[in-house]
Each structure stands twice: as C-alpha cells, then as structure tokens.
Design an enzyme around this catalytic site. Structure first.
Site, mmCIF file in Angstrom:
data_model
loop_
_atom_site.group_PDB
_atom_site.id
_atom_site.type_symbol
_atom_site.label_atom_id
_atom_site.label_comp_id
_atom_site.label_asym_id
_atom_site.label_seq_id
_atom_site.Cartn_x
_atom_site.Cartn_y
_atom_site.Cartn_z
ATOM 1 N N ASP A 31 -0.094 -3.456 5.166
ATOM 2 C CA ASP A 31 -0.432 -2.171 5.790
ATOM 3 C C ASP A 31 -0.594 -1.090 4.755
ATOM 4 O O ASP A 31 -1.485 -0.263 4.835
ATOM 5 C CB ASP A 31 0.718 -1.730 6.688
ATOM 6 C CG ASP A 31 0.646 -2.417 7.992
ATOM 7 O OD1 ASP A 31 -0.211 -3.302 8.115
ATOM 8 O OD2 ASP A 31 1.452 -2.070 8.861
ATOM 9 N N LEU B 274 -4.125 7.553 14.803
ATOM 10 C CA LEU B 274 -3.443 8.760 14.321
ATOM 11 C C LEU B 274 -3.816 9.022 12.878
ATOM 12 O O LEU B 274 -4.007 8.101 12.097
ATOM 13 C CB LEU B 274 -1.929 8.560 14.396
ATOM 14 C CG LEU B 274 -1.313 8.461 15.792
ATOM 15 C CD1 LEU B 274 0.133 8.000 15.691
ATOM 16 C CD2 LEU B 274 -1.390 9.799 16.503
ATOM 17 N N GLU C 125 8.883 10.607 17.386
ATOM 18 C CA GLU C 125 9.162 9.232 17.826
ATOM 19 C C GLU C 125 9.037 8.285 16.644
ATOM 20 O O GLU C 125 8.238 8.539 15.743
ATOM 21 C CB GLU C 125 8.104 8.801 18.868
ATOM 22 C CG GLU C 125 7.963 9.744 20.030
ATOM 23 C CD GLU C 125 6.747 9.420 20.917
ATOM 24 O OE1 GLU C 125 6.038 8.438 20.641
ATOM 25 O OE2 GLU C 125 6.510 10.171 21.871
ATOM 26 N N LYS D 256 7.519 5.276 14.670
ATOM 27 C CA LYS D 256 6.202 4.647 14.763
ATOM 28 C C LYS D 256 6.419 3.136 14.729
ATOM 29 O O LYS D 256 6.743 2.571 13.687
ATOM 30 C CB LYS D 256 5.296 5.103 13.618
ATOM 31 C CG LYS D 256 3.882 4.577 13.745
ATOM 32 C CD LYS D 256 2.993 5.259 12.739
ATOM 33 C CE LYS D 256 1.548 4.838 12.871
ATOM 34 N NZ LYS D 256 1.320 3.409 12.830
ATOM 35 N N ARG E 168 -6.350 -2.458 22.299
ATOM 36 C CA ARG E 168 -7.112 -1.284 21.896
ATOM 37 C C ARG E 168 -8.550 -1.643 21.520
ATOM 38 O O ARG E 168 -9.468 -0.881 21.777
ATOM 39 C CB ARG E 168 -6.429 -0.611 20.703
ATOM 40 C CG ARG E 168 -7.159 0.651 20.296
ATOM 41 C CD ARG E 168 -6.403 1.399 19.242
ATOM 42 N NE ARG E 168 -6.435 0.690 17.971
ATOM 43 C CZ ARG E 168 -5.891 1.146 16.860
ATOM 44 N NH1 ARG E 168 -5.227 2.273 16.873
ATOM 45 N NH2 ARG E 168 -5.969 0.466 15.742
ATOM 46 N N GLU F 142 3.427 0.290 22.679
ATOM 47 C CA GLU F 142 3.335 -0.674 21.598
ATOM 48 C C GLU F 142 4.018 -1.981 21.975
ATOM 49 O O GLU F 142 5.175 -1.984 22.398
ATOM 50 C CB GLU F 142 4.026 -0.059 20.365
ATOM 51 C CG GLU F 142 3.569 -0.613 19.057
ATOM 52 C CD GLU F 142 2.243 -0.005 18.574
ATOM 53 O OE1 GLU F 142 1.633 0.805 19.314
ATOM 54 O OE2 GLU F 142 1.832 -0.377 17.469
ATOM 55 N N LYS G 29 4.119 8.691 7.493
ATOM 56 C CA LYS G 29 4.403 7.328 7.049
ATOM 57 C C LYS G 29 5.555 7.295 6.043
ATOM 58 O O LYS G 29 5.752 8.241 5.278
ATOM 59 C CB LYS G 29 3.158 6.722 6.391
ATOM 60 C CG LYS G 29 1.930 6.691 7.274
ATOM 61 C CD LYS G 29 2.072 5.764 8.455
ATOM 62 C CE LYS G 29 1.679 4.351 8.187
ATOM 63 N NZ LYS G 29 0.319 3.995 8.180
ATOM 64 N N CYS H 113 -12.388 -2.687 -30.413
ATOM 65 C CA CYS H 113 -12.652 -3.081 -29.030
ATOM 66 C C CYS H 113 -12.411 -4.588 -28.879
ATOM 67 O O CYS H 113 -12.759 -5.362 -29.773
ATOM 68 C CB CYS H 113 -14.091 -2.752 -28.667
ATOM 69 S SG CYS H 113 -14.535 -3.236 -26.993
ATOM 70 N N CYS I 126 -15.074 2.137 -26.591
ATOM 71 C CA CYS I 126 -15.673 1.205 -27.528
ATOM 72 C C CYS I 126 -16.950 1.879 -28.023
ATOM 73 O O CYS I 126 -17.720 2.412 -27.230
ATOM 74 C CB CYS I 126 -16.020 -0.075 -26.772
ATOM 75 S SG CYS I 126 -17.234 -1.106 -27.590
#
Ligand code: IVH
Length: 717
Positions: free
Chosen positions: A50, A100, A133, A135, A156, A192, A331, A425, A444
């Site tokens: 996630d 959301l 609330e 999540k 959904r 949910e 989050k 390099c 480089c």
C-alpha cells in the site's frame, strides 16, 4: 559492446523534473498505477505494498501539481480503482463510491481544515467539529436496504460501477439481513469488509496445507474471500464489517456522529474507537493514540479518517475529482526498517549524472522487498556519513524509491569502509568525472561517447514526448545497443539496412520486424519541436523545445545559430544579465537567451551541448535521416491586443484551460502574468475554489473576471 550492469531505476525528485521528463513520468505512472489497480481489484493479488502504491499516486499528484498542463486524460487522479471484472453481475452505484485524499503530516491536516474554512467562508479560527475514525484496511462495500431488508451488496469497483456480491456478503455476521427498529425506506450503508489478523494467519496456514493460494495480507484475504463465486467458501472465512457512511438515503442525517449512532440502532457494528474532535489538537491526539495502539488492534488499519461532522457543511463542500472535500485520510508514516548496506554502486543517467545507489541486504518493508535505495549524490553520502558495512535505517515513503535515513552507529563494524566517490566514470570509457561549479551532482564527461549515456539518450529519444516510436521500448533499446545495432539516434533510421540481423534475433519474426520498421518510418517526418526534444539537451523539455522551434523556425537555422552561440559563449564569460547577453557575449547567444522560458543557465546548457563536436555530429547525422517540418515563427506579441501591457493574476481552478496554458496565452498576447495580487494588478481571473487572492482583489478593488469573461476579453471562443 560491453553489457551494462543491471539498471537501477532511481526516479528524479519531482522538483528537478523538466516538462519532458514529467510527461514521460506521468505516462509511466498512469500505466503502472492502472496495472496495480487491475492486480488489486480484479485479481486480489497486488504486486506492491500500500505504501508503495500510495507513493506512486502521491508522486503522480505532485508532478501534476507542478505541471498542470501535462495532466493526462487517463490520469490515475481521475479514477478510483479498476473497472469490474467478469464473473459477478455489475451494479451501478446510485451515488458514486469515492475515495479519500491523503494527509501525511500535521501540516497537511491543518491545510485540510484551512481549505474547509476558506471554502465555507468561515473565520480563521472557526471550530469545525470532525468525526475521527480508524481507517480500516479492508475493502469497501455498499449495502442496499429496502424496507429494512438487505437487497443488494456491491463492491466499489471503479467508483461508479461495482460487482454484485450479495450472496457472499450475506454470510458476514456483522451484516444484518434485516434492520432493527424504524429504518428509512431506502438506505445504503457503506463500510469496510475486513479480516482479523489471527483469522488471516489461520487461513493462510490452511491454504498452505491444502496447497492453495497464500494471501499477502489480511486485506487481500478479505477481498479474495468476498470474490468467491461459491458463497459457501466465503461463509467459512471469518470476515467482519464496520459501517461508516451512507449512499442513497431517504432523509440525510444531520451529522456523521448521529448517523453512526443510528447505524448502531439498526444493528450494525461501528468502530468503537471512533471519536469526535473539535480542533487540530484533538485530531492529532486521536491520531497519536490510535497510532500507538495500532499493533494491539486485532485488525489492520493504515491511518485515521477525519470527516466534517455537519452534513450541511459536507453538502456545501462537495467533491473534487475522486474524493470529498469534507474528509481526508491521515495515513500512518511509511514503514521503516534496518538493514545492511552491502555496497554503493554508481548509476549513470542520460546527461551523465552519476547517482550513488545503496545496495542493501534485501529486507521487507511494508510488504515489499527492498534491495536498493538512492543516496542521491556525493554530499548526501557525506551528510549521512554512510559507510559500506554499516547498518542503515531505510524508509519507503512519499516517493517510490526507498530512502536511506541514517546510520545505526552502534552497529558500525570496525572495518566499515568509507565510500570514495569515483573520479572516473564506471562506463567503459573511464572518462573523468566532473563536478560543475555550484552543482551537487558529478557527471561523466564522456558525453555521447559514453555507452551508458548512449543507452539513456536512445531511451529518451524513442520516448513518448520525443519521437514516440511505437514498439521500440526501453528493453529493445538496451538489447539493440548491447549488440551493436544502435549507437546514436540516427542509427534507428538506418535499422532497415539491418533487417537480416533483426530477423535473426530471438523472438523476432518477419511480421514484428516489418511492424517495427514501419513504426520507425512513420517518424521520419517529424515536427521540429519533437526533433529538439529528441536531442536530449539538459534542461530542454517540451515547452522550451516548442519555444525554440518557434523562434528558429527550421532545423538548419537552429543548428547554425546554436553553433554560433556556442562559439560566442566559449570566447566570453557569462553575461551579467540575460538582457545584456547580446552585448556581452554575442548576437546569437543573446537571441537564444531571449527565447521565452530560457535564461542564462538554460542557454548555457544548450551552448555547452553544441560546443561538443560529438554532439553536433550526432545531431547532423540524425537531421540527415529526417524530414523535419518547419514551424511557424512566433508572431510578435500582439501589441494591439486588449491585454497588452496589463498585469494579470489567475487564481482558483480554471475549467476551460489549464493554468499554464492560460499563462502562455496571456503572455503571447503581451500581458504580464503575476503570482500575487497587488495594486498594480489589472485583472484577477477567478476560477473555482479561489481563496485569498480573490479576497485580496476584492479588498484592493482590482477588476475580477470569470474565466468566460477573460476568454471574451481576449477574443477567444
Ligand atoms: S469514508 C466518501 N471511512 O478507505 C468517503 N473510508 O482511501 C468514503 N476506509 O474507499 C470513505 N476506513 O475503503 C471511510 N472509516 C472510514 C474508512 C474508510 C477505511 C477506506 C474505504 C475508502 C478508502 C479510501
């Protein structure tokens, strides 16, 4: 030709992207996010965690915010999830099931409240009560009750249309089949579906014993269980349901809180941790408490959700794109982990930038195995004082690429080795590495002769914003280059001479070779601006390439002028100001500096490119293969337009044009576009959601125009 080391993708920080890179990146993100959506919604088998998915969406949003003109029609910001797959009947949601927006910090939450106050025209300190609330990390579901009876349950899906999972949902104990007490005639309850962690572990043990599919996490297990075609299987899976929102409803409740209480009365389970919060402080306290208790909860949560309690306010606030303005998901920070830094390797980019990359002992962070992390540049290595052999703390957040946060000093072994940034390099040319004055990155100096850069440039050349050659992707480029079929862009247009070699390659047949060669031929005739983009000159993105094309009109003139400008710049020092460039450096250089969008730094990037004979050879070689279409020279700013000489400010979101497009157009008509409103402002063009700038204009009595009035003023339909 030497094979390259395995490539490590380290995306450029958003603030460093030019328009071309941004558009390529947006295209990549759109397809990658769509792929993840399909994996997640249709197959219940996500490929990424996630946090990583959120990071992709976040990066997409950040790039879109910086380059609003580049927002794609298929942008993930305009979609929720994926369209439903076959197997279940489709259900059209009577009210869309939206998603959301995310907040990641206290500042984001404060902004959320400030936006609401602005939108509702409330005073700066006005109280906005929210319901906070947890999540729940599950899958959302809409339950339709008619006359108190459950008649339908739907996933959904893409937000507008989901799948009918009624039979399966009926097996979930938290879902009442009949509502208790007096219920509305029509009621859609949203919430949910989730699986507790213990149940998930037990299920996976069973699955393993029976040789069945193992689920990556409780949410996928819940989703997989709900999408069983045989509902007796669902019945054996212990699923829960927390109710938290409504869809269609006869009479809307006055507050979210009242609705939750009503849900309880009808027999639903609501989350017992839910609380009301009066201000930012209480919201943050809730977030802190839930975050601290998170591990002890029997189910997974990935943040908290704040919802404006008053539903009349919710109605006024409405929705934007795929999410309501009245709610946000705060989050929890992305997960961190510690692991061993086994090595530091160097990646070479298109323009020769050397990026140090940490090679890590693979470790799982947020469900995804991490084996590489960016160290950005030499200074960052110094700042962190990371040494090979150290144990480092890493984080996957806000960006797709894991970051090294710091070193766990207590675990540093005696033989930890300081990393010395290479002076040569790593490419086969072993050219000298230069650090330009004031720059953090080392480059480089091999330019186009460096095979690493060659590949990156070819990759850029065939990319979307540039030549966009269908069917010639990054992997082909890499393989063709490794086998000596391609070195420089001009070689692509000579591929038809190597048809035999192509046909001899594994996986290529007559049909695919013809298709590829046709796609190449289709691009032999190319717009002048695309030609410029294709050259991959540092700092020249799509918009600047267009401006250059308009200024110089035709490729031959452009090349001649650039050679002249490079010569002038080589003989002289940097001008004190771009306005003085012609006088202090030379005509051609001065002209370049005065192309819209271009300043001394960009002009220097261009002249630096043309000062290198190898680049010039490549450009001429390519031009020789093509039919480059000239471009109409930029008309002089319309001195007689109604807005010539006026100062304009755009604010709020515009509907008929993008902010950048509006700006470009205004400037082309001779107006000056400013970022803030002052007494000197002539017009403020006010779009939707305009905030403080519109207020300021009102205070100062500046003429305010709607978007349509503006278009009328500039004489556009
Ligand atoms: S409200 C219009 N409340 O998070 C607002 N969503 O990232 C609809 N979720 O699609 C969502 N817990 O699947 C809401 N307490 C909660 C939630 C919650 C989990 C999920 C839901 C939503 C997703 C958005």
């Amino acid at each position: 030709m030497a094979k390259r080391k395995a490539k490590v993708e380290v995306p450029t920080p958003v603030e460093e992207l030019d328009a071309l890179e941004a558009s390529t990146e947006l295209a990549r993100l759109a397809s990658e996010i769509a792929r993840h959506d399909r994996a997640y919604h249709e197959k219940d088998a996500p490929i990424v965690s996630d946090a990583e998915y959120d990071a992709l969406r976040q990066r997409n949003a950040e790039i879109e915010a910086r380059f609003p003109k580049l927002v794609r029609r298929d942008s993930p910001s305009k979609r929720v999830g994926a369209a439903p797959s076959g197997g279940f009947a489709k259900v059209r949601h009577s009210k869309p099931m939206l998603s959301l927006d995310n907040a990641f910090s206290e500042e984001d939450v404060a902004d959320f409240l400030a936006r609401i106050r602005r939108y509702l025209d409330l005073a700066d300190q006005a109280e906005i009560e929210v319901v906070a609330e947890p999540k729940i990390d599950g899958l959302s579901c809409s339950l339709r009750y008619e006359d108190g009876e459950l008649v339908q349950a739907a996933t959904r899906g893409d937000g507008s249309e989901g799948e009918d999972i009624t039979a399966n949902v009926r097996t979930i104990k938290d879902v009442p089949h009949k509502l208790k007490g007096k219920a509305p005639k029509v009621l859609e309850v949203r919430g949910e579906i989730f699986m507790e962690r213990e149940a998930f572990l037990a299920l996976n043990r069973r699955q393993e014993e029976e040789g069945d599919k193992i689920f990556a996490n409780p949410r996928n297990a819940a989703a997989g269980s709900v999408r069983q075609l045989d509902s007796t299987i669902t019945a054996r899976r212990p699923l829960g349901f927390f109710a938290y929102a409504w869809g269609e409803i006869d009479a809307e409740p006055k507050t979210q809180w009242d609705f939750l209480q009503a849900l309880k009365g009808w027999g639903f389970r609501i989350n017992p941790l839910t609380k009301r919060a009066a201000d930012l402080q209480e919201m943050m306290a809730f977030y802190g408490k839930i975050g601290a208790d998170r591990a002890k909860l029997p189910y997974d949560i990935d943040g908290v959700v704040y919802k404006v309690n008053r539903t009349d306010w919710q109605r006024s606030l409405g929705f934007v794109s795929r999410a309501p303005r009245w709610a946000t998901a705060h989050k929890f920070p992305a997960e961190q982990a510690q692991t061993l830094l086994e090595d530091i390797i160097i990646q070479v980019g298109r323009t020769g930038t050397l990026t140090p990359v940490a090679v890590l002992k693979p470790i799982t962070v947020g469900g995804v195995t991490v084996a590489r992390a960016t160290l950005h540049n030499e200074d960052e290595i110094e700042r962190l004082d990371v040494r090979i052999g150290d144990t480092v703390r890493i984080q996957r957040a806000g960006d797709v690429i894991p970051q090294v946060l710091g070193v766990v000093e207590d675990l540093r072994p005696d033989d930890a080795k300081k990393f010395r940034f290479p002076r040569k390099c790593p490419c086969p040319l072993k050219t000298e590495v230069v650090r330009e004055e004031g720059a953090v990155a080392r480059r480089c100096s091999g330019g186009l002769a460096c095979p690493f850069q060659q590949v990156e440039r070819l990759r850029h050349f065939v990319g979307r914003g540039a030549f966009d050659i269908e069917g010639l992707g990054g992997t082909h480029i890499e393989n063709f280059h490794a086998d000596g079929l391609l070195d420089v862009p001009g070689d692509i247009f000579r591929l038809h001479k190597k048809e035999k070699e192509l046909l001899a390659r594994e996986g290529w047949q007559e049909k695919s070779v013809t298709k590829l060669l046709d796609a190449v031929e289709a691009r032999r005739k190319i717009g002048f601006d695309r030609f410029i983009i294709g050259l991959g000159i540092p700092m020249i993105g799509e918009a600047t390439a267009k401006n250059l094309a308009r200024e110089y009109g035709a490729a031959e003139d452009f090349i001649a002028q650039m050679l002249q400008a490079a010569k002038e710049r080589g003989k002289n020092a940097e001008p004190t100001k771009k306005e003085k460039a012609a006088e202090e450096v030379g005509e051609a250089y001065g002209r370049l500096c005065n192309v819209p969008d271009i300043g001394v730094t960009t002009a220097d990037a261009v002249t630096h490119f043309f000062a290198d004979k190898r680049n010039v050879d490549v450009v001429k070689d390519l031009a020789g293969e093509l039919e480059i279409q000239s471009m109409a020279r930029r008309p002089a700013a319309a001195a007689d337009s109604k807005i010539a000489g006026k100062t304009v400010v755009f604010t709020g979101s515009l509907e008929q044009m993008t902010r950048d497009g509006a700006k470009e157009q205004a400037e082309a008509l001779g107006a000056k576009v400013a970022g803030s409103v002052s007494k000197k402002t002539d017009y403020v063009v006010v779009g939707a959601d305009a905030g403080s700038k519109a207020r300021k204009a009102e205070e100062l009595g500046v003429t305010m125009l709607t978007e349509q009035e503006w278009l009328d003023l500039i004489g556009q339909e």
